[in-house]
Every structure is written in structure tokens, then in C-alpha cells.
Design an enzyme around this catalytic site. Structure first.
Site, mmCIF file in Angstrom:
data_model
loop_
_atom_site.group_PDB
_atom_site.id
_atom_site.type_symbol
_atom_site.label_atom_id
_atom_site.label_comp_id
_atom_site.label_asym_id
_atom_site.label_seq_id
_atom_site.Cartn_x
_atom_site.Cartn_y
_atom_site.Cartn_z
ATOM 1 N N HIS A 1 0.822 -1.212 0.000
ATOM 2 C CA HIS A 1 0.000 0.000 0.000
ATOM 3 C C HIS A 1 0.854 1.260 0.000
ATOM 4 C CE1 HIS A 1 -3.233 -2.855 1.324
ATOM 5 N NE2 HIS A 1 -3.896 -2.114 0.461
ATOM 6 N N ASN A 2 1.663 1.407 -1.041
ATOM 7 C CA ASN A 2 2.374 2.667 -1.209
ATOM 8 C C ASN A 2 1.822 3.356 -2.459
ATOM 9 O OD1 ASN A 2 3.813 1.499 -3.430
ATOM 10 N ND2 ASN A 2 5.237 0.539 -1.966
ATOM 11 N N SER A 3 2.436 4.431 -2.873
ATOM 12 C CA SER A 3 1.777 5.227 -3.919
ATOM 13 C C SER A 3 1.749 4.517 -5.273
ATOM 14 C CB SER A 3 2.447 6.593 -4.042
ATOM 15 O OG SER A 3 3.715 6.465 -4.645
ATOM 16 N N THR A 4 2.546 3.461 -5.409
ATOM 17 C CA THR A 4 2.460 2.707 -6.653
ATOM 18 C C THR A 4 1.109 2.013 -6.771
ATOM 19 O OG1 THR A 4 4.840 2.368 -6.476
ATOM 20 C CG2 THR A 4 3.654 1.041 -8.098
ATOM 21 N N HIS A 5 0.622 1.521 -5.646
ATOM 22 C CA HIS A 5 -0.720 0.929 -5.651
ATOM 23 C C HIS A 5 -1.759 1.991 -6.019
ATOM 24 C CE1 HIS A 5 -4.362 -1.177 -4.509
ATOM 25 N NE2 HIS A 5 -4.600 -0.293 -3.549
ATOM 26 N N ASP B 1 -6.281 5.089 -0.675
ATOM 27 C CA ASP B 1 -5.540 4.393 0.392
ATOM 28 C C ASP B 1 -4.541 5.328 1.070
ATOM 29 O OD1 ASP B 1 -6.548 1.835 0.757
ATOM 30 O OD2 ASP B 1 -5.394 0.979 -0.909
ATOM 31 N N ASP C 1 -9.387 -1.541 -7.592
ATOM 32 C CA ASP C 1 -8.609 -1.735 -6.367
ATOM 33 C C ASP C 1 -7.980 -3.129 -6.305
ATOM 34 O OD1 ASP C 1 -7.538 -1.078 -3.921
ATOM 35 O OD2 ASP C 1 -9.340 -1.567 -2.782
ATOM 36 N N GLN D 1 -3.271 -16.835 -3.602
ATOM 37 C CA GLN D 1 -3.792 -16.161 -4.788
ATOM 38 C C GLN D 1 -5.002 -16.901 -5.350
ATOM 39 O OE1 GLN D 1 -2.909 -13.213 -6.558
ATOM 40 N NE2 GLN D 1 -2.015 -12.804 -4.554
HETATM 41 C C1 LIG Z 1 6.401 0.202 -2.855
HETATM 42 O O1 LIG Z 1 6.934 -0.904 -2.192
HETATM 43 C C2 LIG Z 1 7.899 -1.665 -2.910
HETATM 44 C C3 LIG Z 1 8.368 -2.792 -2.035
HETATM 45 O O2 LIG Z 1 7.463 -3.802 -2.015
HETATM 46 C C4 LIG Z 1 9.065 -0.798 -3.300
HETATM 47 O O3 LIG Z 1 9.943 -1.544 -4.090
HETATM 48 C C5 LIG Z 1 8.562 0.394 -4.045
HETATM 49 O O4 LIG Z 1 9.615 1.254 -4.338
HETATM 50 C C6 LIG Z 1 7.513 1.140 -3.237
HETATM 51 N N1 LIG Z 1 6.971 2.205 -4.031
HETATM 52 C C7 LIG Z 1 6.826 3.430 -3.553
HETATM 53 C C8 LIG Z 1 6.264 4.440 -4.490
HETATM 54 O O5 LIG Z 1 7.076 3.728 -2.420
#
Ligand SMILES: *[C@@H]1O[C@H](CO)[C@@H](O)[C@H](O)[C@H]1NC(C)=O
Ligand SMILES: *[C@@H]1O[C@H](CO)[C@@H](O)[C@H](O)[C@H]1NC(C)=O
Ligand SMILES: *[C@@H]1O[C@H](CO)[C@@H](O)[C@H](O)[C@H]1NC(C)=O
Ligand SMILES: *[C@@H]1O[C@H](CO)[C@@H](O)[C@H](O)[C@H]1NC(C)=O
Ligand SMILES: *[C@@H]1O[C@H](CO)[C@@H](O)[C@H](O)[C@H]1NC(C)=O
Ligand SMILES: *[C@@H]1O[C@H](CO)[C@@H](O)[C@H](O)[C@H]1NC(C)=O
Ligand SMILES: *[C@@H]1O[C@H](CO)[C@@H](O)[C@H](O)[C@H]1NC(C)=O
Ligand SMILES: *[C@@H]1O[C@H](CO)[C@@H](O)[C@H](O)[C@H]1NC(C)=O
Length: 801
Positions: A522-526, A563, A693, A745
Site C-alpha cells: 500500500h504505497n503510492s504505486t498501488h 488508500d 482496487d 492467490q
Molecule cells: C512500494 O513498495 C515496494 C516494495 O514492495 C518498493 O519496491 C517500491 O519502491 C515502493 N513504491 C513506492 C512508491 O514507495
């Protein structure tokens, strides 16, 4: 009411009442309304006498048109000209003519099928035995009238006949139009008696099945050869359903006379008749598009439903599971040929599958119990129970029962972890958010100034296969800002909000900063990924057509923030840990409430990033409402409720509509009509963000695998922490020492993904996603199986116990 004598209406009314009969009458048969012209009567009397006069004046009084014929020849000629409803034949004097012969000759003509013929016979004289009327009936008469030249006697006879037999015959004649409709209908139609004896088939049916109707009518259904392709208990299921007076709809294999098996969409409707009992079953059949041999699939026999009745047999859970597996195999077979028909098939099967979409919710059990209780109860009780069922179906009782049915630990853990709010609250264990804000990274002045490598990547932003991880890498973990600016400009968000790109950029920066880059999932990539999926869905014809611009804006903003400030822990964890947030939100939708609330706080607290600042109050309120609704919809406790509502309000009405006309303009009209129902738009938006999501399993395999690794890692970290802090472990299978990612999964897809995407696909038409889903599922299955076959890994031992 009094009319002045000179008033023209007075004249009209006096005539009206005196003649005793309006010129035309309306009657109804079933839903059909008919207008009956004035009755025509033919008197056949060789000689004028008091009796013929009596009928003549009676006709006059009743407002009927009347002809008199003197000879058999002129009688027939007159009848063939006018088609009288009533014929009165003088039967008193055999020397004048043979009344029975006249009756027979008239009966023999086509227009006489519905004519009422009366014989006027001599009065029975005192002491004489009254004769049977049977010979008259055999000759073709309908009634006998004993000679009586009183006008009132003749009049009463005629009007009784009009109100009785003539009217019935008139209605029956209208059935000709109904049969004509059936005969020309393109769908195959079969009508059987209550004991399944074939009474009628239409030409389309003869053509579909390869039989002549003479070979079918009068036969019992069981006498005909059956296809062995159907699921063993399908017939029982159908019978149970229709015997209860419910309509059954589903897919069925039939055997043609030639021995071929064909797959049909079948709708069987019981028809009640005399005595309020079921007297007929009407089956309407259409060929499934997949009857093209090269694309034959073997799946659809589970796609069935009993309308108005979430009826399922007890073996449902077994079938349901199989259906999922088979459907995937079938789909991968089907989609090998990527021509238009296969796409069409694909769509059709998604819609068809919706009808069997029944997750094991307690509501289903309750409905089954009530249904079987209805079987043996009195009419009043059964009716009351019908109302109960109605209420149960339309209220929010759709959340599935946990644990008991599914012995699969992955599913119950996921359910427990994602859908349950914690039961146990431990004090003094508040979760502390790790705010690690690296706000110092620079972002270009406008999106058009983005470095070439980023700009180049973003060129592909509209494609579903867009690789978000590459974007994550080249943007140095700022995928949300870059993707967001590009996507928002594509949808004209700044124009809608009347805000500058600088404000929007500042906003994206604030939002992205508040995603925790320490979370592995759940970071900004999600967030960027969900935004990407949402934008993709918004581009789909049906979605676009049914939503307004405000909905699009709301959806994209909701996806961006949905999120924000996620702690990398589930709701259950926060509740168990007695975290500040759980306390604040009373353990209810803790995270989702927080995401929505914080996003608005962050946005409005600083004018520099307040994208809403130029909106008028009403727009803002509507937009805010829509955004909050969508963010809250991502909460998994209501997963099944949202999916079920979407299916019931959108997909089911739509697919019944679609079967009527497979028409592009109809479709356009249809989606347009959705715009008139804000409630439906809300259901679509919720479904859209929910699907976005959790769209990971519908992404290309390599992306799917990466996401699976990230979410598992996040859950492992939670389990680690739970153990360390002595908290209840909410998802024990997510233990980094023992977990099988493929198994988790597979369970996730089976339980949450498959039905939801079937429904969403039926609406938005997403063959590419469904293909990925099938491939990915196969991939996990293969991994799982090969793992089981190879030397037992420690993880397998633990999971097995
Ligand atoms: C999100 O988490 C992954 C690790 O699972 C990391 O490699 C990635 O850089 C993180 N993305 C951000 C935007 O923080
Ligand atoms: C003829 O009909 C009238 C009126 O219904 C009735 O009063 C009378 O008795 C009838 N006559 C005979 C002979 O049946
Ligand atoms: C209803 O009654 C019939 C005959 O009495 C019986 O065979 C059947 O099991 C009953 N069904 C239920 C659901 O009680
Ligand atoms: C922020 O960036 C500036 C220059 O770009 C740099 O001097 C400063 O050390 C950075 N601060 C942090 C906390 O990284
Ligand atoms: C847009 O916002 C500005 C204030 O920044 C305002 O002056 C202008 O009237 C707004 N335009 C519209 C169309 O609302
Ligand atoms: C939590 O519950 C309390 C007491 O019932 C109530 O006053 C409060 O408004 C609730 N808070 C939320 C966010 O629902
Ligand atoms: C939309 O909403 C209306 C009223 O709530 C409902 O009757 C209709 O079936 C819904 N679905 C569609 C597809 O229009
Ligand atoms: C398709 O829709 C148009 C407009 O609604 C209608 O005129 C036409 O008859 C329809 N065609 C079919 C095959 O239903």
C-alpha cells in the site's frame, strides 16, 4: 343528471338506452384488449311468422344487425358474406327445409368455427316426453330455443348468448393472432401440459430440433432422447424450480433428432390455468452463440437460475467451485481465436455466468429454507412467505458466512483479515503511523516538461498492459504524480474543477507524500495502479455512456486518494491493537474512513493544493459525496453487498434487455437510460473502484506476480508484528515461514475476484482482462500443483494440517 329536451345529447341518450346496446364493446383476453363490433344475427326461416318477427324485433331492441334468409342457398351465401356471430334456424317444420343439413353446411365453412347456431324447436306439448338435445348438438347446433314468439323471450335468449358464448368465441378468435405471433417468432417455443406432454411447438422449434411437429405433439418429453452433456442433477433442479411455479432460466444441452448436441439458453415459465394449478409449461429456447463447433465450451451447464428465487441445490458449493475452474479453461479455449464471434461469445458467457453468481451467503440458505417451507404450506402462508422473500432479497443481507463452509484456510483468513473488524480490542497498543515523508523531491513544472524517459513511458498510459513498475522506477518512486497529471489532463479535470495545473500538481505531491513508501504494497504505486485501472474503465463505452463528467472526476480523485496514509495493516489489526484510528471510527470501516477524511483535510488545509477551491458549494458537495462513497466502497466488509446490488440492479435488467435486441443503438439508449438513475450510477462507480482496487490478478502475468509478492510481504509483516506484540494473528496463513503464495492467490481469485469481474466484464466488456485472469489463475494452479508433486516443502506440511 337531467338533460333539457332540446339538448342534442338527450336524443342520443334516449336512443342509447332504448336500444339497450352500445355500438361496440370492449373485452379483454389476458393482457390483450379487444373491441367487438355490433353483433350480427342471421335468421333462417322459410316463412315469416310470429317467431321470426319475435327475433327480428329482439335484434332491433338489442342493437344487433339482423338478416333473414328464406332458403338454404341464400342462407349460406349471406353467412359467407357477413360472418354472423349468431344464426337462428327454424327447426319446427321439416317440410320447409332440412334444418340439420343447413346447420352442417354452414358449420363446414371456415368462418363458422366461432359462430353460435340456435335451433328453434316446437314447444313440448303436455304429457309428451322431452327429447334429448344431443342430436342437435351433433348436427352442429350450440343451443335449442323452444318456440316462443314473445319479443322479450327472444331478446333474453339473444343477449344471454351474446354475453356468454359469443363473447367467449370472440376471445378465442383473438388467439389466432397470438398463434400467428408464435408461428413467426424466431425463438423456439414449446408448450407442454403440466405432465410434460408436448402440446405445441412452433416452426422455429421444429427447425432448431430437426423434428416435425407431428413427431412431437402428444409425446411426453421423457420419450425424447436427451443429451448426456447436462449436469446430472440439472433436470431435478429445473423441475423443482418450475413445479413451485417459478420461472427457470439457464443453459441446457438438447439433442437434435440427428443426434447432435446443441447448447440452448432456455427459459421455462409455468402457466397457471384452471383451478389455479399449473397447467402448462412454456419453454423459450435460443441457441447459444458458442454452438459453433470450433468454440464449443463445456462450462455453461452451471449457468442457471430460478427467477425470483435464489434457488440452489445443496450441491451448490461443489458446483460453484467447479464452475470457476471450468470457466477459466473454457475461456482460454474460446479466446484462442480472437475474431469477433469469439469476443461476442466471451461476452455472452460472462453475462450468462452472472445468473449463477451466488456466493454462499446466509441469505441464500434462508431463502432455500423458506422455499421448501412454502412447498407444503397453505396459500396464505405461502403468500406471506413470498413477501418475506421479497424483503430479504432487496435488503442488505448479502455478506457471506465465514469459516463454516470453506475449509480452505486461505479463504477464511482473507475473509477474516479483510472483511471482519476486530473483535478483541487490546488497550495500550496503539498503532503509530510511520510518517516518512520525503517531500523534497522535485517534480517538473508541467507534465509536458517530464523527462523524456518518463514521457515516453506515459505514452502507453492508456493501455491496460501499461507497466506501472517501470514508471515507479523511472520516477524514483513518484509514479502517482506523473501518471496523475497525465491522466487528469486527458480527462479534462482541471477544466472541470477550474483549477490550474500548478494546484493540481501540488495536490498530487501532497497526496503521494502521504502514502507510506515503507509499505510494500500500500504505497503510492498501488494508488497509481488503481488510478490507472479506473481511467481505463472510464474509457470503456458502456461506462463512459452511463456516467456524467462529474462522476468521472470523482472516480479519478477517489482512486488517487483511496488508500492515502495506509499504515500497511488491515482493519482487523487496527481494531485488535486498539489503535487511535479504530477508536476514532468505532472499529467501523476504520481505514477507509480515514483515507477519505484525511484526503479532504490535506486538500483543503492549504490553498496551494486545494483543487476544490474554485468549485461552487453545490458542485463541491456533490463531488465530495461521490468521492467519499467510492472510497468507502473499497472496504471489503461490504464486498458481496456491492457486487450483488450491481448484478441485481444493472446486469440482470440489462441482460434481459439485451436478449430482446442485440442492437448497438439499443445499447446506447440503454446506457443513456442509466444516466437517469443516480442510484444506478452510484452502483457502477462503486463497482468500478472496487474492481480497480483489486485488479492485480487481471494484469499481465509478470505484473500480477510482482503484486502478489508485495501484498504477501505486507501481510507477513503484519503477522510478524502481531506475534511480536502478542496480538491475535488475523491471517495465520500469511506467515512468511509457511505461506504458499499460489494457494493464497487461488483462494483470493476464487472467493473475491472471479464473480466480481464476471459481473464487471458483463457490463464494461473487458476480454483482455479476463484473458489475463484466466492465464494468471492457471499459472498459480500450475505452481501449486508442481509444488505438491515435488518433495514436500515445509510450507505444504504446515498447510495440510
Ligand atoms: C512500494 O513498495 C515496494 C516494495 O514492495 C518498493 O519496491 C517500491 O519502491 C515502493 N513504491 C513506492 C512508491 O514507495
Ligand atoms: C314465452 O316467454 C315469456 C317471457 O319469457 C314467458 O312469460 C312465457 O311463459 C313463454 N311461453 C311459453 C309457452 O313458454
Ligand atoms: C411436503 O409433503 C410431501 C407429502 O406429504 C412430502 O413428501 C414432502 O417431503 C414435504 N416437503 C417438505 C419440504 O416438507
Ligand atoms: C531538499 O532538497 C534540497 C535541494 O534540492 C537539499 O539541499 C536538501 O538537503 C533536501 N532536504 C532533504 C531533507 O532531503
Ligand atoms: C474560475 O475561477 C476563477 C477564480 O480563480 C473565477 O474568477 C472564474 O470565474 C472561474 N470560472 C468559472 C467558469 O467558474
Ligand atoms: C462512535 O460511537 C459514538 C458512540 O456511539 C458516537 O457518538 C460517535 O459518533 C461514533 N463515531 C463514528 C465515527 O461513528
Ligand atoms: C436502475 O434503477 C431503476 C430504479 O432504481 C431500476 O428500475 C432499473 O432496473 C435500474 N437498472 C437499470 C439497468 O436501469
Ligand atoms: C435497433 O434499434 C433501432 C433503434 O432503436 C431500431 O429501429 C431497430 O429496429 C433495432 N434493430 C433490431 C434488430 O432490433
Amino acid at each position: 343528471m337531467r338533460w333539457l329536451p332540446w339538448h342534442p345529447m338527450a336524443y342520443f341518450f334516449s336512443r342509447f338506452f332504448l336500444s339497450g346496446q352500445a355500438s361496440t364493446t370492449e373485452t379483454e383476453i389476458g393482457p390483450m384488449r379487444l373491441t367487438q363490433d355490433p353483433i350480427q344475427v342471421l335468421l333462417i326461416f322459410a316463412k315469416e311468422d310470429k317467431q321470426s318477427d319475435g327475433f327480428w324485433w329482439a335484434c332491433n331492441k338489442a342493437g344487433y344487425r339482423c338478416n333473414i334468409a328464406r332458403t338454404p342457398e341464400s342462407a349460406l351465401e349471406c353467412f359467407l358474406d357477413k360472418h354472423h356471430e349468431i344464426i337462428v334456424i327454424d327447426y319446427r317444420n321439416p317440410r320447409h327445409f332440412d334444418a340439420e343439413a343447413i346447420c352442417r353446411s354452414i358449420r363446414a365453412t371456415k368462418p363458422a368455427e366461432h359462430t353460435v347456431i340456435i335451433a328453434v324447436t316446437l314447444q313440448v306439448s303436455a304429457g309428451q316426453e322431452e327429447a334429448s338435445v344431443l342430436p342437435l348438438l351433433h348436427a352442429g347446433f350450440n343451443r335449442r330455443f323452444l318456440e316462443n314468439n314473445s319479443i322479450i323471450a327472444c331478446y333474453n335468449e339473444l343477449i344471454q348468448i351474446e354475453h356468454g358464448e359469443v363473447r367467449s368465441q370472440f376471445k378465442l378468435r383473438a388467439c389466432n393472432s397470438v398463434f400467428t405471433a408464435l408461428e413467426h417468432c424466431h425463438e423456439a417455443i414449446e408448450i407442454t401440459s403440466e405432465d410434460h406432454i408436448i402440446q405445441y411447438v412452433n416452426p422455429a422449434f421444429e427447425q432448431m430440433m430437426g423434428y416435425q411437429k407431428g413427431e412431437l405433439i402428444g409425446k411426453e418429453l421423457t420419450e425424447l432422447p436427451k443429451s448426456d452433456r447436462n449436469h446430472a442433477d440439472l433436470l431435478d433442479t429445473i423441475n423443482t424450480c418450475i413445479k413451485r411455479g417459478k420461472e427457470w432460466q439457464g443453459v441446457y444441452y438438447a439433442r437434435r433428432k440427428s443426434g447432435d448436441n446443441i447448447q440452448q439458453h432456455v427459459k421455462i415459465t409455468p402457466v397457471t390455468g384452471q383451478g389455479g394449478k399449473i397447467r402448462h409449461f412454456v419453454s423459450i429456447k435460443k441457441l447459444c452463440c458458442s454452438n459453433d463447433r470450433s468454440k464449443q465450451t463445456y462450462r455453461i451447464h452451471h449457468d442457471e437460475k430460478c427467477t425470483g428465487d435464489q434457488f440452489q441445490s445443496d450441491s451448490h458449493s461443489f458446483r460453484c467451485k467447479n464452475r470457476r475452474k471450468e470457466s477459466i479453461d473454457a475461456k482460454s479455449i474460446t479466446s484462442q481465436s480472437s475474431d469477433a464471434t469469439s469476443l461476442q461469445n466471451h461476452r455472452y458467457s460472462s453475462i450468462a455466468r452472472i445468473h449463477s453468481m451466488t456466493i454462499e451467503a446466509p441469505i441464500t440458505k434462508v431463502i432455500n429454507i423458506i422455499n421448501s417451507a412454502q412447498e407444503n404450506s397453505s396459500v396464505t402462508v405461502a403468500e406471506a412467505l413470498d413477501r418475506v422473500l421479497e424483503i430479504l432479497r432487496t435488503t442488505e443481507l448479502y455478506s457471506p458466512q465465514l469459516g463454516s463452509k470453506d475449509d480452505d484456510p486461505h479463504t477464511s483468513d482473507l475473509v477474516g483479515g479483510l472483511m471482519m473488524d476486530g473483535l478483541k480490542k487490546l488497550s495500550g497498543n496503539e498503532y503509530i503511523f510511520s510518517k516518512n515523508m520525503n517531500q523534497n523531491q522535485s517534480v517538473p513544472v508541467t507534465i509536458s516538461d517530464a523527462p523524456p524517459c518518463i514521457a515516453h513511458l506515459l505514452d502507453n498510459e492508456e493501455s491496460w498492459d501499461f507497466n506501472i513498475f517501470e514508471l515507479e522506477a523511472v520516477t524514483n518512486k513518484r509514479p502517482l504524480v506523473y501518471l496523475g497529471l497525465k491522466t487528469f489532463s486527458r480527462f479534462g479535470i482541471c477544466e472541470f474543477l477550474n483549477c490550474s495545473e500548478a494546484t493540481l500538481r501540488a495536490w498530487f505531491q501532497v497526496i503521494e507524500t502521504n502514502y507510506h513508501s515503507s509499505n510494500s504494497y500500500h504505497n503510492s504505486t498501488h494508488a497509481a495502479d488503481v488510478l490507472h485501472a479506473t481511467a481505463f474503465f472510464l474509457g470503456k463505452e458502456r461506462v463512459k455512456g452511463s456516467l456524467d463528467h462529474l462522476d468521472q472526476v470523482a472516480a479519478l480523485i477517489a482512486a488517487t486518494i483511496h488508500d492515502v496514509d495506509h499504515p500497511g495493516r488491515t482493519n482487523s489489526f487496527l481494531c485488535n491493537a486498539g489503535s487511535e484510528l479504530a477508536v476514532l471510527y468505532n472499529d467501523t470501516a476504520v481505514l477507509e474512513s480515514h483515507h477519505a477524511a484525511l484526503a479532504f483535510q490535506l486538500t483543503t488545509k492549504d490553498n496551494k493544493c486545494n483543487i476544490f477551491k474554485n468549485l461552487n458549494r453545490n458542485h463541491y458537495r456533490t463531488l465530495r459525496q461521490a468521492i467519499i462513497d467510492m472510497v468507502l466502497a473499497t472496504e471489503m466488509t461490504k464486498h458481496f453487498e456491492h457486487v450483488n446490488k450491481f448484478v441485481n440492479s444493472i446486469i440482470k435488467p440489462m441482460s434481459s434487455d439485451e436478449s430482446n435486441s442485440n442492437n448497438d443503438s439499443g445499447d446506447c439508449e440503454y446506457t443513456h437510460s442509466l444516466k437517469n438513475f443516480p442510484d444506478n450510477q452510484t452502483l457502477i462507480k462503486r463497482m468500478m473502484i472496487k474492481c480497480a482496487d483489486v485488479a492485480n490478478p487481471c494484469r499481465p502475468l509478470e505484473l500480477c506476480i510482482e503484486w502478489a509478492g508485495r501484498i504477501s510481504e505486507e501481510y507477513f509483516a503484519q503477522t510478524d508484528e502481531e506475534k511480536k506484540q502478542g496480538l491475535p494473528v488475523v491471517m495465520p496463513v500469511f506467515d512468511r515461514n509457511t505461506c504458499s503464495i499460489p494457494k493464497s492467490q487461488i483462494s483470493f481469485i476464487d472467493y473475491f475476484i472471479m464473480d466480481m469481474f464476471d459481473a464487471w466484464d458483463a457490463f464494461a466488456y473487458l476480454p483482455g482482462l479476463m484473458q489475463h485472469l484466466a492465464n494468471n489463475y492457471k499459472h498459480w494452479k500450475k505452481l501449486d500443483e508442481s509444488k505438491c508433486r515435488s518433495l514436500r516443502l515445509p510450507s505444504e506440511n504446515n498447510l495440510g494440517s
